[in-house]
Every structure is written in structure tokens, then in C-alpha cells.
Design an enzyme around this catalytic site. Structure first.
Site, mmCIF file in Angstrom:
data_model
loop_
_atom_site.group_PDB
_atom_site.id
_atom_site.type_symbol
_atom_site.label_atom_id
_atom_site.label_comp_id
_atom_site.label_asym_id
_atom_site.label_seq_id
_atom_site.Cartn_x
_atom_site.Cartn_y
_atom_site.Cartn_z
ATOM 1 N N ARG A 152 0.823 -1.217 0.000
ATOM 2 C CA ARG A 152 0.000 0.000 0.000
ATOM 3 C C ARG A 152 0.853 1.261 0.000
ATOM 4 N NH1 ARG A 152 -5.497 -1.946 2.363
ATOM 5 N NH2 ARG A 152 -6.176 0.192 2.500
ATOM 6 N N TYR A 155 0.642 4.323 -2.489
ATOM 7 C CA TYR A 155 -0.442 5.285 -2.238
ATOM 8 C C TYR A 155 -0.165 6.056 -0.950
ATOM 9 C CZ TYR A 155 -5.352 6.812 -1.584
ATOM 10 O OH TYR A 155 -6.510 7.533 -1.403
ATOM 11 N N ARG A 196 -13.627 -1.641 -4.139
ATOM 12 C CA ARG A 196 -13.770 -1.217 -2.745
ATOM 13 C C ARG A 196 -14.924 -1.970 -2.094
ATOM 14 N NH1 ARG A 196 -12.714 5.312 -3.248
ATOM 15 N NH2 ARG A 196 -13.273 5.066 -5.427
ATOM 16 N N SER A 199 -18.701 -0.725 -2.996
ATOM 17 C CA SER A 199 -19.105 -1.027 -4.384
ATOM 18 C C SER A 199 -19.139 -2.535 -4.613
ATOM 19 C CB SER A 199 -18.190 -0.318 -5.381
ATOM 20 O OG SER A 199 -16.845 -0.460 -5.008
ATOM 21 N N THR A 220 -12.439 -2.599 11.069
ATOM 22 C CA THR A 220 -13.461 -1.539 11.045
ATOM 23 C C THR A 220 -13.108 -0.428 10.074
ATOM 24 O OG1 THR A 220 -12.456 -0.204 12.800
ATOM 25 C CG2 THR A 220 -13.984 -1.954 13.484
HETATM 26 P P1 NAD Z 1 -11.647 7.806 -8.286
HETATM 27 O O1 NAD Z 1 -10.706 6.743 -8.729
HETATM 28 O O2 NAD Z 1 -13.089 7.636 -8.601
HETATM 29 O O3 NAD Z 1 -11.209 9.223 -8.833
HETATM 30 C C1 NAD Z 1 -9.885 9.563 -9.116
HETATM 31 C C2 NAD Z 1 -9.864 10.291 -10.444
HETATM 32 O O4 NAD Z 1 -8.502 10.669 -10.748
HETATM 33 C C3 NAD Z 1 -10.325 9.398 -11.620
HETATM 34 O O5 NAD Z 1 -11.239 10.099 -12.420
HETATM 35 C C4 NAD Z 1 -9.042 9.104 -12.378
HETATM 36 O O6 NAD Z 1 -9.268 8.858 -13.742
HETATM 37 C C5 NAD Z 1 -8.228 10.350 -12.100
HETATM 38 N N1 NAD Z 1 -6.789 10.132 -12.232
HETATM 39 C C6 NAD Z 1 -6.048 9.142 -11.689
HETATM 40 N N2 NAD Z 1 -4.765 9.288 -12.056
HETATM 41 C C7 NAD Z 1 -4.703 10.396 -12.843
HETATM 42 C C8 NAD Z 1 -3.660 11.060 -13.537
HETATM 43 N N3 NAD Z 1 -2.392 10.592 -13.520
HETATM 44 N N4 NAD Z 1 -3.947 12.188 -14.241
HETATM 45 C C9 NAD Z 1 -5.226 12.649 -14.287
HETATM 46 N N5 NAD Z 1 -6.255 12.061 -13.663
HETATM 47 C C10 NAD Z 1 -5.989 10.946 -12.945
HETATM 48 O O7 NAD Z 1 -11.431 7.960 -6.712
HETATM 49 P P2 NAD Z 1 -12.194 8.878 -5.670
HETATM 50 O O8 NAD Z 1 -12.746 7.993 -4.628
HETATM 51 O O9 NAD Z 1 -13.080 9.833 -6.365
HETATM 52 O O10 NAD Z 1 -10.969 9.663 -5.010
HETATM 53 C C11 NAD Z 1 -10.703 11.008 -5.322
HETATM 54 C C12 NAD Z 1 -9.557 11.511 -4.461
HETATM 55 O O11 NAD Z 1 -9.913 11.443 -3.087
HETATM 56 C C13 NAD Z 1 -8.268 10.711 -4.614
HETATM 57 O O12 NAD Z 1 -7.172 11.589 -4.573
HETATM 58 C C14 NAD Z 1 -8.264 9.824 -3.400
HETATM 59 O O13 NAD Z 1 -6.954 9.487 -3.013
HETATM 60 C C15 NAD Z 1 -8.937 10.710 -2.373
HETATM 61 N N6 NAD Z 1 -9.558 9.904 -1.323
HETATM 62 C C16 NAD Z 1 -10.722 9.225 -1.581
HETATM 63 C C17 NAD Z 1 -11.256 8.422 -0.593
HETATM 64 C C18 NAD Z 1 -12.541 7.665 -0.803
HETATM 65 O O14 NAD Z 1 -12.921 6.892 0.080
HETATM 66 N N7 NAD Z 1 -13.248 7.831 -1.897
HETATM 67 C C19 NAD Z 1 -10.624 8.312 0.657
HETATM 68 C C20 NAD Z 1 -9.432 8.996 0.856
HETATM 69 C C21 NAD Z 1 -8.921 9.810 -0.132
HETATM 70 N N1 UDP Z 2 -13.043 -5.514 1.798
HETATM 71 C C1 UDP Z 2 -13.730 -6.706 1.872
HETATM 72 N N2 UDP Z 2 -14.280 -7.204 0.735
HETATM 73 C C2 UDP Z 2 -14.204 -6.572 -0.458
HETATM 74 C C3 UDP Z 2 -13.519 -5.332 -0.523
HETATM 75 C C4 UDP Z 2 -12.945 -4.833 0.633
HETATM 76 O O1 UDP Z 2 -13.834 -7.314 2.944
HETATM 77 O O2 UDP Z 2 -14.757 -7.110 -1.444
HETATM 78 C C5 UDP Z 2 -12.451 -4.980 3.042
HETATM 79 C C6 UDP Z 2 -10.989 -4.556 2.929
HETATM 80 O O3 UDP Z 2 -10.143 -5.661 3.179
HETATM 81 C C7 UDP Z 2 -10.897 -3.489 4.001
HETATM 82 C C8 UDP Z 2 -12.279 -2.850 4.002
HETATM 83 O O4 UDP Z 2 -13.151 -3.795 3.378
HETATM 84 O O5 UDP Z 2 -10.673 -4.074 5.256
HETATM 85 C C9 UDP Z 2 -12.344 -1.526 3.241
HETATM 86 O O6 UDP Z 2 -11.767 -1.751 1.980
HETATM 87 P P1 UDP Z 2 -11.782 -0.667 0.829
HETATM 88 O O7 UDP Z 2 -11.029 -1.267 -0.313
HETATM 89 O O8 UDP Z 2 -13.141 -0.192 0.586
HETATM 90 O O9 UDP Z 2 -10.982 0.574 1.421
HETATM 91 P P2 UDP Z 2 -9.685 0.727 2.362
HETATM 92 O O10 UDP Z 2 -10.215 1.333 3.588
HETATM 93 O O11 UDP Z 2 -9.047 -0.591 2.623
HETATM 94 O O12 UDP Z 2 -8.803 1.630 1.579
#
Ligand code: NAD
Ligand code: UDP
Length: 336
Positions: A152, A155, A196, A199, A220
């Protein structure tokens, strides 16, 4: 436009949203347009899609550009929300070197653009900067427990480096910065196949497939509905002095097994829950301490998990139907 308290004020701005065609980005673009701004969404469509913002294309204040954030770019803008990065562990581990480059070089490019135009930048950071935490819930002052050589790390360390870049530009007076540490966020327009938990479980339940819980399901997470997150991001961006990092998320914590069970119930699915191996370095617990966001931004998550899941399930059902599938039509009541 609105101020940090949601009040309508002054001028319309030109705002760049990198990753604007992604899940969170598309909701953010929608909100910023509704507030009266001009919005440029920059995206390479690697995990997002133009379909996420197709409904915004009618607006003359919206532009979608296909670009890699890791290549230099320049737009005359007042604000940058830097969201470009894959967010799902399955997706960001597919091409880990590219994930690091996107987060480090992409953030540097976004900051350079902000610097050239005197713009402010909000960085979409993550709860992953805390790694597998020994402190629970996680306050912003906790420095984290990230495995720097784990699967991980591309990221986690990419996001940590991005935070350091934002702070250095900010301290040097080169670009005003804001850092939002986003905790697990869900809602309509998550990619159906992004891997995720929310989804995966909804798609599996609607297709009548087994729900794959990794490990025992006792780990959790705390899930925040996307509208609440977007509100927090806008408040932080427009706050006159708060730089952050500020945790943004919903502090209601559930086990992954409880999440799966709730989704089975809400979809009315007959799917079974099955157990699969726990991925490497999967954090055992995660819950945001949001006192800073409450105090400083007046942030308060409004959407309960059940309510948000219900809306997400409805949108996934429509998306599966649109793709020619016949998702299960069970319609259990939201109440009760
Ligand atoms: P997502 O994958 O749906 O959106 C990310 C977007 O970035 C996508 O449209 C992708 O095509 C674009 N992208 C990726 N690499 C790129 C690049 N090199 N150049 C241009 N575009 C690029 O994910 P999300 O859930 O919408 O996440 C959005 C942001 O929020 C991310 O930075 C993510 O790290 C952050 N974030 C999201 C969550 C969450 O739970 N959704 C949690 C923590 C942080
Ligand atoms: N997870 C799971 N089944 C799935 C996808 C995810 O049990 O099909 C678990 C994963 O191992 C983690 C939690 O759900 O403990 C949340 O995962 P997610 O990928 O949504 O986000 P994370 O918080 O790990 O970035």
C-alpha cells in the site's frame, strides 16, 4: 459562491478539479457549478469516466480536459482541488509506480500551476497516511504507522509526500495550501468494478453473488456519504486561515462484516457472505477524530450510513440496468 458557512457571497471563481471525472471529483464539480463557479475538470480517465460528468457538459461554465496530471499543465485559475489519484487499493496497486508518480509529480504540477496564478490548492489526502494505526480514533496529530515498503506504500507514501509538498509551498509563501485527510467515502458514481468494499458488496448483492468479506470481517471502517465530504472540502478550501491537515469523514464506525450484512438487508438480496484472505497491510481499525473539522469548519456529517447506502444502492441498480443487467429487485423498507 458561498463562504465557509454556506452563506452566499461575492464573486464567481475559476476552479480546476484534477481527477474531476472520478467519483468524488464529479460530485465536487457539480457542487462548484451549482455555487456559480467556472469549473475545469482535468482527468486521464484511468479510474474515472467522462460519463460521470456527462450531465455537466451542458453548462457553459464547465470544461472537461483529458490530461495526465503528472505532465505539466497551466490554467488561469483561482482554486485547485487536487484529487487526481486512484483511490481503491485494487486500482492503486495495479500500477504502483504510476500511483506514486501521480501523487508526487501530479501534486507538484498542481502546486506549480497554483503558484503561477496566485491560486489556493486543496490536497485530497487520506486516512491512509495513518497506516495501520495504534491510536484510535485517529486525530490529525497522530503521525501514523505506515509500512514504507508494503504493497500500500505507493499510495500511502505518495499521499504523505504530497502533504509535505503542500506544506512546503504554503510555508514558503508560494501557494496557499489546504489539506483534507479523507476517510472512506461512498456514494453514487463509485465505479462498479473498483474493488472497494461498498461497491463490491452492493454489486455482489444486486447480482445475487456471494459477498466477499476479507479476513474475519472484524476490521473496522467509518463510511462517509459523498455529499457530506464535498461540503467539508468546500468549507476547508474557503476557510480564511485553516490549513489543516483536517480529517473529513463520518465517525460512525462499523465492522466490514456489519457493512456486508447491512447491504444484504437493504438490497433484499438472498446472497451469502463468504470469507476470503485478508489483503496484506489491511488496516485493522479506522475512525476519524473530527473535532478539528467541527470546531474550525462547522463540519458535521448529516447522512446516516443506512440512508447513504440506500441512495447508493438505487444508483447502482440503475447503472446495472443501464448496462443491460437485471439486478435483483428486492425493495426492503429504509425505515426499521
Ligand atoms: P476515483 O478513482 O473515482 O477518482 C480519481 C480520479 O482521478 C479518476 O477520475 C481518475 O481517472 C483520475 N486520475 C487518476 N490518475 C490520474 C492522472 N495521472 N492524471 C489525471 N487524472 C488521474 O477515486 P475517488 O474515490 O473519487 O478519489 C478522489 C480523491 O480522493 C483521490 O485523490 C483519493 O486518493 C482521495 N480519497 C478518496 C477516498 C474515498 O474513500 N473515496 C478516501 C481517501 C482519499
Ligand atoms: N473488503 C472486503 N471485501 C471486499 C472489498 C474490501 O472485505 O470485497 C475490506 C478490505 O479488506 C478493508 C475494508 O473492506 O478491510 C475496506 O476496503 P476498501 O477497499 O473499501 O478501502 P480501504 O479502507 O481498505 O482503503
Amino acid at each position: 459562491m458561498v463562504d465557509a458557512n454556506g452563506r452566499s457571497v461575492g464573486r464567481s471563481m475559476r476552479i480546476l478539479v484534477t481527477g474531476g471525472a472520478g467519483f468524488v471529483g464529479s460530485h465536487l464539480c457539480e457542487r462548484l457549478l451549482a455555487d456559480g463557479h467556472e469549473v475545469i475538470a482535468l482527468d486521464d480517465f484511468s479510474t474515472g469516466s467522462p460519463a460521470n460528468v456527462a450531465h455537466l457538459m451542458r453548462s457553459r461554465r464547465f470544461w472537461l480536459v483529458e490530461r495526465d496530471v503528472a505532465q505539466p499543465f497551466d490554467y488561469e485559475i483561482d482554486r485547485v482541488y487536487n484529487l487526481a489519484s486512484p483511490a481503491s487499493p485494487a486500482r492503486y496497486q495495479c500500477d504502483p509506480v504510476r500511483t506514486t508518480i501521480t501523487n508526487v509529480v501530479g501534486t507538484l504540477n498542481a502546486l506549480s500551476c497554483a503558484e503561477r496564478h496566485g491560486a489556493r490548492l486543496l490536497q485530497a489526502s487520506t486516512s491512509e497516511v495513518y497506516g495501520d494505526p495504534e491510536v484510535h480514533p485517529q486525530p490529525e496529530g497522530y503521525l501514523g504507522r505506515v509500512n514504507p515498503i508494503g504493497v500500500r506504500a505507493c499510495y500511502d507514501e505518495g499521499k504523505r509526500c504530497a502533504e509535505s509538498l503542500v506544506m512546503d509551498f504554503h510555508r514558503q509563501g508560494r501557494a496557499s495550501g489546504r489539506i483534507a485527510r479523507i476517510f472512506n467515502t461512498y456514494g453514487p458514481r463509485m465505479a462498479l468494478d473498483d474493488g472497494r468494499a461498498v461497491s463490491n458488496f452492493i454489486v455482489q448483492a444486486l447480482r445475487g453473488e456471494e459477498l466477499t468479506v476479507y479476513g474475519s470481517g472484524s476490521q473496522t471502517r467509518s463510511f462517509c456519504y459523498v455529499d457530506d465530504l464535498v461540503e467539508g472540502c468546500v468549507r476547508l478550501m474557503e476557510h480564511p486561515v485553516e490549513v489543516g491537515p483536517v480529517n473529513l469523514g463520518n465517525p460512525v464506525e462499523v465492522t466490514v462484516l456489519e457493512l456486508a450484512q447491512e447491504i444484504v438487508r437493504l438490497t433484499g438480496s438472498a446472497s451469502r457472505i463468504v470469507y476470503r484472505p485478508l489483503p496484506e497491510d489491511d488496516p485493522r481499525q479506522r475512525r476519524p477524530a473530527i473535532e478539528l473539522a467541527r470546531r474550525s469548519l462547522g463540519f458535521e456529517p448529516r447522512v446516516a450510513l443506512r440512508q447513504g447506502l440506500y441512495a447508493t444502492i438505487q444508483s447502482f441498480r440503475a447503472a446495472l440496468l443501464g448496462a443491460g443487467e437485471c439486478p435483483r429487485r428486492g425493495e426492503p423498507a429504509l425505515a426499521g
